[in-house]
Design a protein around this motif. Structure first.
Motif, PDB file in Angstrom:
ATOM      1  N   MET A 179       0.780  -1.167  -0.029  1.00  9.65           N
ATOM      2  CA  MET A 179      -0.164  -0.157   0.159  1.00  9.65           C
ATOM      3  C   MET A 179       0.835   1.452   0.117  1.00  9.65           C
ATOM      4  SD  MET A 179      -2.961   1.168   2.689  1.00  9.65           S
ATOM      5  CE  MET A 179      -3.886  -0.341   2.102  1.00  9.65           C
ATOM      6  N   SER A 180       0.429   2.234  -0.875  1.00 12.55           N
ATOM      7  CA  SER A 180       1.199   3.386  -0.649  1.00 12.55           C
ATOM      8  C   SER A 180       1.298   4.306   0.471  1.00 12.55           C
ATOM      9  CB  SER A 180       0.872   4.419  -2.037  1.00 12.55           C
ATOM     10  OG  SER A 180       0.849   3.538  -3.146  1.00 12.55           O
ATOM     11  N   ASN A 181       2.648   4.841   0.890  1.00 14.19           N
ATOM     12  CA  ASN A 181       2.535   5.433   2.070  1.00 14.19           C
ATOM     13  C   ASN A 181       3.653   6.634   1.806  1.00 14.19           C
ATOM     14  OD1 ASN A 181       1.908   6.009   4.588  1.00 14.19           O
ATOM     15  ND2 ASN A 181       2.273   4.066   5.615  1.00 14.19           N
ATOM     16  N   THR A 182       3.713   7.372   3.015  1.00 15.59           N
ATOM     17  CA  THR A 182       4.790   8.499   2.636  1.00 15.59           C
ATOM     18  C   THR A 182       5.433   8.554   4.164  1.00 15.59           C
ATOM     19  OG1 THR A 182       3.180  10.164   3.473  1.00 15.59           O
ATOM     20  CG2 THR A 182       3.487   9.924   0.990  1.00 15.59           C
ATOM     21  N   LYS A 183       6.532   8.961   4.055  1.00 17.25           N
ATOM     22  CA  LYS A 183       7.185   9.408   5.268  1.00 17.25           C
ATOM     23  C   LYS A 183       6.725  10.250   6.229  1.00 17.25           C
ATOM     24  CE  LYS A 183      11.971  10.635   6.904  1.00 17.25           C
ATOM     25  NZ  LYS A 183      13.280  11.277   6.399  1.00 17.25           N
ATOM     26  N   GLY A 184       6.669   9.898   7.529  1.00 17.38           N
ATOM     27  CA  GLY A 184       5.952  10.553   8.676  1.00 17.38           C
ATOM     28  C   GLY A 184       4.508  10.183   8.910  1.00 17.38           C
ATOM     29  N   ASN A 185       3.838   9.109   7.967  1.00 13.92           N
ATOM     30  CA  ASN A 185       2.589   8.792   8.113  1.00 13.92           C
ATOM     31  C   ASN A 185       2.589   7.419   8.591  1.00 13.92           C
ATOM     32  OD1 ASN A 185       2.150  11.262   7.002  1.00 13.92           O
ATOM     33  ND2 ASN A 185       0.775  10.411   5.233  1.00 13.92           N
ATOM     34  N   LYS A 186       1.777   7.190   9.699  1.00 19.71           N
ATOM     35  CA  LYS A 186       1.914   5.789  10.144  1.00 19.71           C
ATOM     36  C   LYS A 186       1.080   4.834   9.222  1.00 19.71           C
ATOM     37  CE  LYS A 186      -0.232   3.275  14.182  1.00 19.71           C
ATOM     38  NZ  LYS A 186      -1.016   3.354  15.377  1.00 19.71           N
ATOM     39  N   ARG A 187       1.485   3.698   9.111  1.00 21.15           N
ATOM     40  CA  ARG A 187       0.985   2.714   8.090  1.00 21.15           C
ATOM     41  C   ARG A 187      -0.308   2.282   8.606  1.00 21.15           C
ATOM     42  NH1 ARG A 187       2.744   0.218   3.750  1.00 21.15           N
ATOM     43  NH2 ARG A 187       1.669  -1.830   3.413  1.00 21.15           N
ATOM     44  N   GLY A 188      -1.445   2.125   7.480  1.00 25.09           N
ATOM     45  CA  GLY A 188      -2.649   1.815   7.807  1.00 25.09           C
ATOM     46  C   GLY A 188      -2.722   0.288   8.235  1.00 25.09           C
ATOM     47  N   PRO A 189      -4.094  -0.255   7.935  1.00 28.20           N
ATOM     48  CA  PRO A 189      -4.387  -1.764   8.257  1.00 28.20           C
ATOM     49  C   PRO A 189      -3.425  -2.833   7.534  1.00 28.20           C
ATOM     50  CG  PRO A 189      -6.111  -0.841   7.062  1.00 28.20           C
ATOM     51  CD  PRO A 189      -5.225   0.297   7.236  1.00 28.20           C
ATOM     52  N   ASN A 190      -3.096  -3.773   8.166  1.00 26.46           N
ATOM     53  CA  ASN A 190      -2.469  -4.913   7.322  1.00 26.46           C
ATOM     54  C   ASN A 190      -3.202  -5.531   6.276  1.00 26.46           C
ATOM     55  OD1 ASN A 190      -1.017  -7.185   6.661  1.00 26.46           O
ATOM     56  ND2 ASN A 190      -1.221  -8.176   8.574  1.00 26.46           N
ATOM     57  N   VAL A 191      -3.413  -4.773   5.079  1.00 22.03           N
ATOM     58  CA  VAL A 191      -4.093  -5.310   4.058  1.00 22.03           C
ATOM     59  C   VAL A 191      -3.666  -6.540   3.335  1.00 22.03           C
ATOM     60  CG1 VAL A 191      -4.921  -3.021   3.625  1.00 22.03           C
ATOM     61  CG2 VAL A 191      -2.974  -3.788   2.266  1.00 22.03           C
ATOM     62  N   ALA A 192      -2.611  -7.010   3.710  1.00 20.81           N
ATOM     63  CA  ALA A 192      -1.960  -8.215   3.134  1.00 20.81           C
ATOM     64  C   ALA A 192      -2.588  -9.493   3.834  1.00 20.81           C
ATOM     65  CB  ALA A 192      -0.313  -8.209   3.164  1.00 20.81           C
ATOM     66  N   SER A 217      -6.725  10.220   4.954  1.00 14.06           N
ATOM     67  CA  SER A 217      -7.328   9.575   5.948  1.00 14.06           C
ATOM     68  C   SER A 217      -6.844  10.187   7.253  1.00 14.06           C
ATOM     69  CB  SER A 217      -7.401   8.365   6.000  1.00 14.06           C
ATOM     70  OG  SER A 217      -8.039   7.835   7.203  1.00 14.06           O
ATOM     71  N   SER A 218      -7.395  10.903   7.853  1.00 11.78           N
ATOM     72  CA  SER A 218      -7.207  11.398   9.129  1.00 11.78           C
ATOM     73  C   SER A 218      -6.917  10.388  10.348  1.00 11.78           C
ATOM     74  CB  SER A 218      -8.436  12.552   9.860  1.00 11.78           C
ATOM     75  OG  SER A 218      -9.444  11.785  10.428  1.00 11.78           O
ATOM     76  N   ARG A 219      -7.177   9.172  10.136  1.00 10.09           N
ATOM     77  CA  ARG A 219      -6.940   7.994  10.961  1.00 10.09           C
ATOM     78  C   ARG A 219      -5.936   7.121  10.337  1.00 10.09           C
ATOM     79  NH1 ARG A 219     -11.819   7.789  14.066  1.00 10.09           N
ATOM     80  NH2 ARG A 219     -12.557   9.925  14.161  1.00 10.09           N
ATOM     81  N   ASP A 220      -5.746   6.121  11.183  1.00  8.74           N
ATOM     82  CA  ASP A 220      -4.913   5.087  10.498  1.00  8.74           C
ATOM     83  C   ASP A 220      -5.678   3.821   9.846  1.00  8.74           C
ATOM     84  OD1 ASP A 220      -6.240   3.590  12.581  1.00  8.74           O
ATOM     85  OD2 ASP A 220      -4.323   2.991  13.591  1.00  8.74           O
ATOM     86  N   VAL A 221      -6.986   4.205   9.456  1.00  8.73           N
ATOM     87  CA  VAL A 221      -7.640   3.393   8.648  1.00  8.73           C
ATOM     88  C   VAL A 221      -8.492   4.229   7.688  1.00  8.73           C
ATOM     89  CG1 VAL A 221      -7.844   1.462  10.177  1.00  8.73           C
ATOM     90  CG2 VAL A 221      -9.769   3.385  10.214  1.00  8.73           C
ATOM     91  N   VAL A 222      -9.199   3.610   6.701  1.00 13.23           N
ATOM     92  CA  VAL A 222     -10.194   4.092   5.871  1.00 13.23           C
ATOM     93  C   VAL A 222     -11.640   3.901   6.326  1.00 13.23           C
ATOM     94  CG1 VAL A 222      -8.886   4.535   3.662  1.00 13.23           C
ATOM     95  CG2 VAL A 222     -10.232   2.282   3.997  1.00 13.23           C
ATOM     96  N   MET A 223     -12.641   4.489   6.084  1.00 12.94           N
ATOM     97  CA  MET A 223     -13.953   4.126   6.676  1.00 12.94           C
ATOM     98  C   MET A 223     -13.922   4.151   8.135  1.00 12.94           C
ATOM     99  SD  MET A 223     -15.807   3.999   3.850  1.00 12.94           S
ATOM    100  CE  MET A 223     -17.415   3.263   4.336  1.00 12.94           C
ATOM    101  N   PRO A 224     -13.418   5.053   8.854  1.00 12.67           N
ATOM    102  CA  PRO A 224     -13.464   4.836  10.274  1.00 12.67           C
ATOM    103  C   PRO A 224     -14.492   4.808  11.043  1.00 12.67           C
ATOM    104  CG  PRO A 224     -12.929   7.233   9.695  1.00 12.67           C
ATOM    105  CD  PRO A 224     -13.008   6.423   8.452  1.00 12.67           C
ATOM    106  N   SER A 225     -15.548   5.145  10.522  1.00 14.40           N
ATOM    107  CA  SER A 225     -16.853   5.020  11.227  1.00 14.40           C
ATOM    108  C   SER A 225     -17.612   3.455  11.341  1.00 14.40           C
ATOM    109  CB  SER A 225     -18.126   5.879  10.847  1.00 14.40           C
ATOM    110  OG  SER A 225     -17.503   7.245  11.094  1.00 14.40           O
ATOM    111  N   ARG A 272      -2.969   7.965   2.164  1.00 11.99           N
ATOM    112  CA  ARG A 272      -2.059   8.881   3.379  1.00 11.99           C
ATOM    113  C   ARG A 272      -2.865   8.680   4.411  1.00 11.99           C
ATOM    114  NH1 ARG A 272       1.018  12.579  -0.011  1.00 11.99           N
ATOM    115  NH2 ARG A 272       1.706  13.506   2.087  1.00 11.99           N
ATOM    116  N   TYR A 273      -2.262   7.784   5.464  1.00 15.25           N
ATOM    117  CA  TYR A 273      -3.097   7.848   6.827  1.00 15.25           C
ATOM    118  C   TYR A 273      -2.646   8.766   7.846  1.00 15.25           C
ATOM    119  CZ  TYR A 273      -4.695   3.163   4.900  1.00 15.25           C
ATOM    120  OH  TYR A 273      -5.053   2.132   4.347  1.00 15.25           O
TER     121      TYR A 273
END
Length: 443
Positions: A1-14, A236-244, A265-266
């Motif tokens: 999953m794409s990510n950038t420096k300083g952004n916490k990685r999102g869920p383990n999609v693998a 996404s402002s959280r470490d996941v998408v669809m946070p609700s 970008r998480y």
């Protein structure tokens, strides 16, 4: 999953989900029981409403000066409670629906129609098509005007008129920027806004979508699947998408977005810089895009009570405080048992979803009918998240998902047939009791 420096990685999609046949059978049984739980109460409610409507047809008589039950707001909450009450009120009462928009806005289709051209007029449904059943009986009056304020006995309109009310229902919803909602109150102006979004998407090479709720996800996925060569970044402002929603939906949606090439970008809450296409991140670094789409947050339209009853508006959320009966929550001496609020504008504790509105509309209807009969309201809203919090959504033009939340990891996720380009708009019209005239011929 794409990510950038300083952004916490999102869920383990693998992570792989390979259930045994026993788990699969259990999931199927749970899905069947969950769907039955969704359909059965709704079917019983519709049958009850149908019986009441037939009885009302033979007993209701229009009079010259009825007492008004005023509904302010004609979106999903407003039209349901207005229709259901208009088909049940006794002689001597009338429902008055006040709505600023010229047409009902079918919001579900807006993200798709901000990308795909040629269908946008179908997202705006004439109110007479939706309300025709009640209008014929004289128990409902539709006023196309903006409500500007409320007094203890009147609703004030922007054109200077005032409407007396015996009961008041506030269903003014919330405000969001396009593409979630349009600013124009007329169909042509709103279609122009969608045309502008369509042109912006078509002409941009690098697109940023701010917000990873349903609208943001659907926008990012539609853009990427209809225009595969474009660079689309979802913030996404959280470490996941669809946070609700629950983790099953979050993981699935993230997997699909990754597979179609959307960059996520998480833990990023960028701000748009006025007068430019630049966004600024928390570390004050900036990035430039050809198009920035804001799909974040809802602002409750509670201002109608801000002068009359400011104490019933939550200082934390801006929503109207209500009791379980959906009457205003009294503060001090400001008790108005004849005023109700429901939907996105109310602090009811339930999901802010269309199915929740169905339930709340029935609660308000039944309680007002009890008040008219001189009884105390006995119907209380108790959120049922596994029913009211379910969702159907698209993740691009080729995939759609259904999700039913549940406790203890018993939430249910299933695949739906892909939505066509027109987002099944004819079905949307039918759900509201209107007949879709078909796609207009291009000029």
């Amino acid at each position: 999953m794409s990510n950038t420096k300083g952004n916490k990685r999102g869920p383990n999609v693998a992570a792989k989900d390979t259930p045994s046949w026993l788990t699969t059978a259990a999931n199927s049984i749970h899905l069947f029981s969950s769907v039955l739980g969704l359909v059965l109460p709704y079917g019983i409610r519709l049958l009850r409403l149908r019986i009441t409507t037939i009885y009302h047809t033979f007993t209701y008589k229009a009079i010259d000066s009825p007492k008004n039950i005023v509904v302010v707001g004609g979106s999903f909450a407003g039209i349901h409670v207005a229709n259901w009450l208009a088909n049940a009120v006794p002689t001597g009462y009338r429902v008055v629906l006040v709505e600023k928009n010229s047409h009902f806005n079918y919001l579900f289709a807006f993200p798709r129609y901000a990308v795909v051209t040629g269908y946008e007029q179908g997202a705006f449904i004439p109110y007479e098509n939706i309300l025709s059943g009640a209008i014929k009986k004289g128990s409902l009056l539709h006023i196309h005007e903006k409500a500007s304020g409320v007094t203890p006995s009147q609703v004030l309109l922007a054109d200077g008129q005032a409407i007396d009310y015996a009961y008041l229902i506030v269903a003014t919803g919330s405000s969001q920027p396009p593409p979630a909602k349009m600013a124009s109150t007329g169909r042509e102006g709103a279609c122009d806004e969608l045309h502008k979004l369509q042109r912006g998407v078509a002409e941009a090479s690098r697109i940023a979508v701010l917000g990873s709720g349903a609208v943001g996800v659907e926008m990012a996925a539609d853009i990427k699947t209809y225009f595969p060569d474009k660079s689309v970044t979802l913030f996404s402002s959280r470490d996941v998408v669809m946070p609700s929603f629950g983790p099953k939906l979050q993981l699935k949606v993230a997997n699909i977005l990754e597979s179609i090439g959307v960059t996520i970008r998480y833990n990023a809450r960028p701000q748009t810089l006025p007068g430019s296409k630049m966004i600024q991140l928390q570390d004050r670094s900036t990035e430039e895009y050809d198009l920035v789409l804001s799909c974040t947050g809802q602002n409750p339209n509670s201002g109608i009570l801000s002068t009359f009853l400011p104490e019933v508006i939550s200082k934390q959320t801006g929503r109207i405080l209500v009791k379980p009966t959906l009457q205003l929550q009294p503060a001090g001496d400001s008790a108005f048992p004849n005023i109700f609020a429901l939907g996105d504008v109310a602090e009811h504790g339930g999901p802010r979803m269309a199915r929740a509105v169905h339930v709340q509309a029935g609660i308000v209807r039944d309680n007002i009918l009890e008040l008219i009969k001189g009884r105390s309201p006995s119907h209380e809203y108790s959120p049922q998240r596994w029913i009211e919090g379910s969702i159907q959504m698209t993740v691009g033009k080729d995939q759609a998902l259904g999700y039913i939340p549940g406790d203890n990891s018993k939430d249910v996720l299933f695949t739906l047939a892909a939505y066509p380009d027109d987002f099944r708009i004819a079905h949307g019209w039918r759900l509201l009791g209107a007949k879709y005239p078909g796609r207009p011929r291009p000029n």
